[in-house]
Design a protein around this motif. Sequence first.
Motif, PDB file in Angstrom:
ATOM      1  N   ARG A 242       0.938  -6.154  -3.366  1.00  0.00           N
ATOM      2  CA  ARG A 242       2.545  -6.365  -4.358  1.00  0.00           C
ATOM      3  C   ARG A 242       2.021  -5.841  -5.502  1.00  0.00           C
ATOM      4  O   ARG A 242       2.431  -7.358  -6.301  1.00  0.00           O
TER       5      ARG A 242
ATOM      6  N   PRO B 215       3.639  -4.233  -8.355  1.00  0.00           N
ATOM      7  CA  PRO B 215       4.417  -4.221  -9.991  1.00  0.00           C
ATOM      8  C   PRO B 215       4.917  -2.778 -10.056  1.00  0.00           C
ATOM      9  O   PRO B 215       6.060  -2.388  -9.915  1.00  0.00           O
TER      10      PRO B 215
ATOM     11  N   ASP C 262       3.632   2.193  -5.930  1.00  0.00           N
ATOM     12  CA  ASP C 262       4.680   3.458  -4.626  1.00  0.00           C
ATOM     13  C   ASP C 262       5.267   1.934  -3.649  1.00  0.00           C
ATOM     14  O   ASP C 262       4.706   2.272  -2.546  1.00  0.00           O
TER      15      ASP C 262
ATOM     16  N   SER D 259       8.255   3.399  -2.070  1.00  0.00           N
ATOM     17  CA  SER D 259       9.073   4.413  -1.479  1.00  0.00           C
ATOM     18  C   SER D 259       9.424   4.310  -0.150  1.00  0.00           C
ATOM     19  O   SER D 259       8.260   3.943   0.850  1.00  0.00           O
TER      20      SER D 259
ATOM     21  N   THR E 222      24.340  -0.978  -5.726  1.00  0.00           N
ATOM     22  CA  THR E 222      23.405  -1.354  -6.642  1.00  0.00           C
ATOM     23  C   THR E 222      24.328  -2.799  -7.046  1.00  0.00           C
ATOM     24  O   THR E 222      24.033  -3.873  -7.534  1.00  0.00           O
TER      25      THR E 222
ATOM     26  N   ASP F  75      10.509  -8.323  -2.980  1.00  0.00           N
ATOM     27  CA  ASP F  75      10.492  -6.950  -4.265  1.00  0.00           C
ATOM     28  C   ASP F  75      11.795  -6.354  -4.300  1.00  0.00           C
ATOM     29  O   ASP F  75      12.708  -5.546  -3.304  1.00  0.00           O
ATOM     30  N   ARG F  76      12.113  -6.978  -5.080  1.00  0.00           N
ATOM     31  CA  ARG F  76      13.639  -6.300  -5.506  1.00  0.00           C
ATOM     32  C   ARG F  76      13.943  -5.081  -5.381  1.00  0.00           C
ATOM     33  O   ARG F  76      15.430  -4.733  -5.606  1.00  0.00           O
ATOM     34  N   ARG F  77      12.720  -3.823  -5.632  1.00  0.00           N
ATOM     35  CA  ARG F  77      13.465  -2.164  -5.573  1.00  0.00           C
ATOM     36  C   ARG F  77      14.000  -1.899  -4.284  1.00  0.00           C
ATOM     37  O   ARG F  77      13.941  -0.992  -4.011  1.00  0.00           O
ATOM     38  N   LEU F  78      13.009  -2.961  -3.101  1.00  0.00           N
ATOM     39  CA  LEU F  78      13.320  -2.194  -2.204  1.00  0.00           C
ATOM     40  C   LEU F  78      14.607  -3.194  -0.926  1.00  0.00           C
ATOM     41  O   LEU F  78      15.694  -2.311  -0.420  1.00  0.00           O
TER      42      LEU F  78
ATOM     43  N   THR G 205      17.850  -1.856  -2.237  1.00  0.00           N
ATOM     44  CA  THR G 205      18.319  -0.434  -3.028  1.00  0.00           C
ATOM     45  C   THR G 205      18.012  -0.144  -2.635  1.00  0.00           C
ATOM     46  O   THR G 205      18.901   1.535  -3.243  1.00  0.00           O
ATOM     47  N   MET G 206      16.399  -0.141  -2.101  1.00  0.00           N
ATOM     48  CA  MET G 206      16.160   1.577  -1.771  1.00  0.00           C
ATOM     49  C   MET G 206      17.571   2.366  -1.024  1.00  0.00           C
ATOM     50  O   MET G 206      17.889   1.965   0.033  1.00  0.00           O
TER      51      MET G 206
END
Length: 262
Positions: free
Chosen positions: A78, A80, A83, A85, A141, A179-182, A184-185
Amino acid sequence: MTTVSCHLAAGLPPPIAGPAVSRPVDGFRLAYDRSGTGPGIVLLHGGHGDRTDWADVAVRLEGTVVTPDLRGVGESDRWPGGDVSVSAQAASVTSLIDELRLGPVVLGGHGIGAAVALRVAARSPGRVAGLVVTPPPEVPTRSVTGTGRNALQRVWTTWSAPGYTPSRLRLDHLAQQHDRRLLTMSSDPIGRHVVAAPTTILWPDLDPLVPDSWFDGLGEWFRRVTVRRVPGVGHFLPVEAPMAFVEALQRTVQERTQQRGF
């Protein structure tokens, strides 16, 4: 947290097999559970969950079942700044299939995991014998504002079918794993490619993230595709209605075994 304690913290029984970790790709190793023997089946979770989302599906399947945590989630690495994506996740999943010598596999995917599965199938067709996925979501978002715990509680209760409520223990577990990035991907996982593997799309009819227009022009993206509507189910299909995935995955495995003997 070990795989066993991870499952127990999620309110789930411990996995059949012990914990395992893949070779690194771009510095990320994937933690995964593996059980059973026979044709390979790889299950990819959504951005609001982890590999334990598949617990009720995996135990009912006949085959070599592998359920990884995606990059940045759960017990996988994990970083931060790394990548996470869809294309990067697909690279890790493709490497895991090769490392375990599973291919060609049947891929199951939900949410972001569906986008990753489609990417793998489109870019590495020789590794995929069949697909069973839900439509990849376009997550607004605004739906994931606030703390991670609050955002997860909100989406798990508002995107699921009426009457389904995840336990507090489950939400506490996911808040530590995500992981917060996932959350709203969004991505076009296929691009100009066409998915050649036979594909079953499970359409939960109460999923607010899937507009009817998503199904327009499926023939341009898939060579062989079947859509099966799942009534009375919201976004989190593997958890809300695991048997829908079990039946579709097992049917795909049986069809591919008969046709190709893999």
